[in-house]
Design a protein around this motif. Sequence first.
Motif, PDB file in Angstrom:
ATOM      1  N   ASP A   1       0.855  -1.203   0.000  1.00 62.11           N
ATOM      2  CA  ASP A   1       0.000   0.000   0.000  1.00 62.11           C
ATOM      3  C   ASP A   1       0.882   1.241   0.000  1.00 62.11           C
ATOM      4  N   ARG A   2       0.385   2.291  -0.660  1.00 61.02           N
ATOM      5  CA  ARG A   2       1.145   3.535  -0.710  1.00 61.02           C
ATOM      6  C   ARG A   2       0.715   4.470   0.414  1.00 61.02           C
ATOM      7  N   VAL A   3       1.727   5.009   1.099  1.00 60.39           N
ATOM      8  CA  VAL A   3       1.523   5.974   2.177  1.00 60.39           C
ATOM      9  C   VAL A   3       2.419   7.174   1.879  1.00 60.39           C
ATOM     10  N   ALA A   4       1.846   8.376   1.888  1.00 55.61           N
ATOM     11  CA  ALA A   4       2.598   9.575   1.499  1.00 55.61           C
ATOM     12  C   ALA A   4       2.986  10.417   2.714  1.00 55.61           C
ATOM     13  N   ILE A   5       4.076  11.182   2.537  1.00 54.23           N
ATOM     14  CA  ILE A   5       4.510  12.162   3.541  1.00 54.23           C
ATOM     15  C   ILE A   5       4.680  13.496   2.830  1.00 54.23           C
ATOM     16  N   TRP A   6       3.986  14.509   3.328  1.00 57.84           N
ATOM     17  CA  TRP A   6       4.057  15.865   2.753  1.00 57.84           C
ATOM     18  C   TRP A   6       4.427  16.811   3.883  1.00 57.84           C
ATOM     19  N   ALA A   7       5.721  16.973   4.115  1.00 57.26           N
ATOM     20  CA  ALA A   7       6.178  17.727   5.282  1.00 57.26           C
ATOM     21  C   ALA A   7       7.647  18.101   5.107  1.00 57.26           C
ATOM     22  N   PRO A   8       8.095  19.149   5.821  1.00 56.22           N
ATOM     23  CA  PRO A   8       9.518  19.510   5.799  1.00 56.22           C
ATOM     24  C   PRO A   8      10.342  18.545   6.640  1.00 56.22           C
ATOM     25  N   ASN A   9      11.655  18.613   6.497  1.00 56.16           N
ATOM     26  CA  ASN A   9      12.567  17.763   7.259  1.00 56.16           C
ATOM     27  C   ASN A   9      12.324  17.904   8.759  1.00 56.16           C
ATOM     28  N   SER A  10      12.237  16.774   9.423  1.00 55.94           N
ATOM     29  CA  SER A  10      12.058  16.767  10.873  1.00 55.94           C
ATOM     30  C   SER A  10      12.324  15.356  11.383  1.00 55.94           C
ATOM     31  N   ILE A  11      12.430  15.217  12.689  1.00 46.83           N
ATOM     32  CA  ILE A  11      12.568  13.890  13.296  1.00 46.83           C
ATOM     33  C   ILE A  11      11.328  13.061  12.998  1.00 46.83           C
ATOM     34  N   GLU A  12      10.148  13.682  13.083  1.00 49.23           N
ATOM     35  CA  GLU A  12       8.901  12.953  12.824  1.00 49.23           C
ATOM     36  C   GLU A  12       8.890  12.361  11.413  1.00 49.23           C
ATOM     37  N   TRP A  13       9.421  13.105  10.435  1.00 45.90           N
ATOM     38  CA  TRP A  13       9.456  12.637   9.041  1.00 45.90           C
ATOM     39  C   TRP A  13      10.169  11.283   8.974  1.00 45.90           C
ATOM     40  N   VAL A  14      11.332  11.196   9.602  1.00 43.72           N
ATOM     41  CA  VAL A  14      12.122   9.954   9.551  1.00 43.72           C
ATOM     42  C   VAL A  14      11.376   8.824  10.241  1.00 43.72           C
ATOM     43  N   LEU A  15      10.793   9.087  11.408  1.00 46.12           N
ATOM     44  CA  LEU A  15      10.068   8.046  12.136  1.00 46.12           C
ATOM     45  C   LEU A  15       8.866   7.539  11.342  1.00 46.12           C
ATOM     46  N   LEU A  16       8.159   8.462  10.695  1.00 45.15           N
ATOM     47  CA  LEU A  16       7.001   8.060   9.891  1.00 45.15           C
ATOM     48  C   LEU A  16       7.438   7.230   8.684  1.00 45.15           C
ATOM     49  N   ALA A  17       8.535   7.643   8.056  1.00 42.41           N
ATOM     50  CA  ALA A  17       9.048   6.901   6.899  1.00 42.41           C
ATOM     51  C   ALA A  17       9.445   5.487   7.300  1.00 42.41           C
ATOM     52  N   LEU A  18      10.196   5.365   8.390  1.00 43.08           N
ATOM     53  CA  LEU A  18      10.627   4.048   8.847  1.00 43.08           C
ATOM     54  C   LEU A  18       9.428   3.193   9.251  1.00 43.08           C
ATOM     55  N   GLY A  19       8.461   3.819   9.924  1.00 43.29           N
ATOM     56  CA  GLY A  19       7.289   3.073  10.378  1.00 43.29           C
ATOM     57  C   GLY A  19       6.452   2.543   9.243  1.00 43.29           C
ATOM     58  N   LEU A  20       6.249   3.353   8.213  1.00 36.99           N
ATOM     59  CA  LEU A  20       5.425   2.877   7.096  1.00 36.99           C
ATOM     60  C   LEU A  20       6.168   1.799   6.301  1.00 36.99           C
ATOM     61  N   GLN A  21       7.506   1.939   6.175  1.00 37.28           N
ATOM     62  CA  GLN A  21       8.266   0.903   5.467  1.00 37.28           C
ATOM     63  C   GLN A  21       8.285  -0.391   6.266  1.00 37.28           C
ATOM     64  N   ALA A  22       8.320  -0.299   7.587  1.00 37.33           N
ATOM     65  CA  ALA A  22       8.279  -1.489   8.424  1.00 37.33           C
ATOM     66  C   ALA A  22       6.914  -2.176   8.362  1.00 37.33           C
ATOM     67  N   ALA A  23       5.881  -1.411   8.024  1.00 31.79           N
ATOM     68  CA  ALA A  23       4.541  -1.991   7.846  1.00 31.79           C
ATOM     69  C   ALA A  23       4.384  -2.621   6.466  1.00 31.79           C
ATOM     70  N   GLY A  24       5.457  -2.556   5.653  1.00 30.12           N
ATOM     71  CA  GLY A  24       5.406  -3.130   4.310  1.00 30.12           C
ATOM     72  C   GLY A  24       4.862  -2.176   3.267  1.00 30.12           C
ATOM     73  N   ALA A  25       4.590  -0.941   3.680  1.00 23.69           N
ATOM     74  CA  ALA A  25       4.024   0.032   2.746  1.00 23.69           C
ATOM     75  C   ALA A  25       5.127   0.663   1.897  1.00 23.69           C
ATOM     76  N   VAL A  26       4.696   1.369   0.859  1.00 23.45           N
ATOM     77  CA  VAL A  26       5.601   2.051  -0.064  1.00 23.45           C
ATOM     78  C   VAL A  26       5.488   3.547   0.195  1.00 23.45           C
ATOM     79  N   MET A  27       6.618   4.193   0.467  1.00 24.91           N
ATOM     80  CA  MET A  27       6.603   5.614   0.794  1.00 24.91           C
ATOM     81  C   MET A  27       6.502   6.469  -0.463  1.00 24.91           C
ATOM     82  N   VAL A  28       5.625   7.481  -0.422  1.00 25.13           N
ATOM     83  CA  VAL A  28       5.470   8.455  -1.509  1.00 25.13           C
ATOM     84  C   VAL A  28       5.756   9.838  -0.917  1.00 25.13           C
ATOM     85  N   PRO A  29       6.993  10.342  -1.041  1.00 26.79           N
ATOM     86  CA  PRO A  29       7.299  11.673  -0.495  1.00 26.79           C
ATOM     87  C   PRO A  29       6.799  12.767  -1.444  1.00 26.79           C
ATOM     88  N   LEU A  30       6.237  13.832  -0.876  1.00 26.71           N
ATOM     89  CA  LEU A  30       5.732  14.946  -1.679  1.00 26.71           C
ATOM     90  C   LEU A  30       6.555  16.206  -1.435  1.00 26.71           C
TER      91      LEU A  30
END
Length: 528
Positions: A64-93
Amino acid sequence: MSSVFPSPADLPASIPALVLRAAQLHGDAIALEDGAQRIAYAELPERMLEVSRALIAAGIGHGDRVAIWAPNSIEWVLLALGLQAAGAVMVPLNTRMKGSEAADILDRSGTRLLFVQGQFLGNDYPAMLAPVRPAGLEQVVVIGESAAAEQALSAFLAGGQAVSAQQALERAQSVGSDDLSDLLFTSGTTGKPKGVMYAHGQSLRAFNEYVRIIGLVPGDRYLIVNPFFHSFGYKAGWLTCLLGGATILPQAMFDADDVFRRVEQDKVTILPGPPTLYLSMLDHPRRGATDLSSLRVAVTGASTIPPVLIKRMREELGFTIVTTAYGLTECGGLATICDPQDSAQTIAGTSGKPIPGTELGILDAEGNALSQGEQGEICLRGFHVMQGYFNNDQATAEALDAQGWLHTGDVGSLDVEGNLRITGRLKDMFIVGGFNCYPAEIEAALSEHPSIAQVAVLGVPDERMGEVGCACVVLRQGEQVSDADLISWSRERMANYKVPRRIAFYRELPTNASNKVDKLLLARQLAG
């Protein structure tokens, strides 16, 4: 200097597996830091799985695709790692996108869930998206405040309590090296952006080489100014840090004053960026009064870098390692890189040699290999070439030929030592009097002028010639030179058809969100 993972065979299978291994290797060392907020490597798996648990509870599954639309931050990295660990595909905007542009990518990627910044630089991102929200976007989770907030990140994460940590761990461990990790959308300079399908194992192998070549070591402190939605900030940024055991220092946007403050205060050792970043630092009035002694490694990339810039970065900013690299989204962002031991001329004038496992070819229009020194299209073949464009077989077939070559659309040649020289983009080429002109070649010549700090060349309409070259010039601090002088200087050093017929002076060149010179905007300004 050696990499933490010295061979491809030793690499973890996926980015989530990398996080689990990094926690064992680096323990109490700081993985993420921003001001008072610090997260140790040992804590990272739990923080990653906290996001995964919430996504699993929300029904997000493998692929499943999960997107992140946000500036650089600690939360950005945690969300990216979390969605990839869930098997999802990251879509950065891209954070500079408007609502309709973001909606187009969310729609065409089939994104089910979006993590979005509430407010940034005066924009309310959820409010921009609301009128054009695609029907297939099931959930919008807001980081921070927004007038159009649907669900706050804290509430979303709380929903993960319904899923056990063990279930999330098993999901993370099921992610394989061939599974898609991300869909990065190309810049769209030649039409609508295209989603590049890329797998976990490809990124880990390529950027393990990057760690080795730049000499990153555990304990390095890596200020990431390049945006996370771009491969330079994501893969050559925080993913590289996780591979090498460095501390990730996110920077939400480039501000020269803030970069100076952070280098001194946070003892930054690695600072990659485009040439514009280093030029702004060199010309900054506080340079002499700021302690930059911690700086060790700089990585940049552009087709035109004056050798004097490399020299000044070493002598005036204190970098002991300065190198340049070349890549594009379709090959994960890294294809060639200079050996840091190379001369300033080689590092400035070339993009180095292919990373191991990559084949580089300079091909003519018929697909034939050209000899050393001859200009043709830069083509790449190897483990790190994309799996294709998402839901776009026609564009995939145009980019990847039957022999497996990725046609980059860039023009270049190889020098006698096998280093890549980039001449320009096929589509940037303009024709003067029947002769092909490649902007990067002209920019490289102009950058040798002692008064020029930065230059961008593009073709502009001309009644008599059809097209002529226009050089958009930023002068070094305190320098003065006329357009007639620059044209005269050019005539002495390059073929007549390459000489710019027009000079436009700028205090600074406009850049896009990736901090690259925005030639589309320059063209519009010149036309106006």
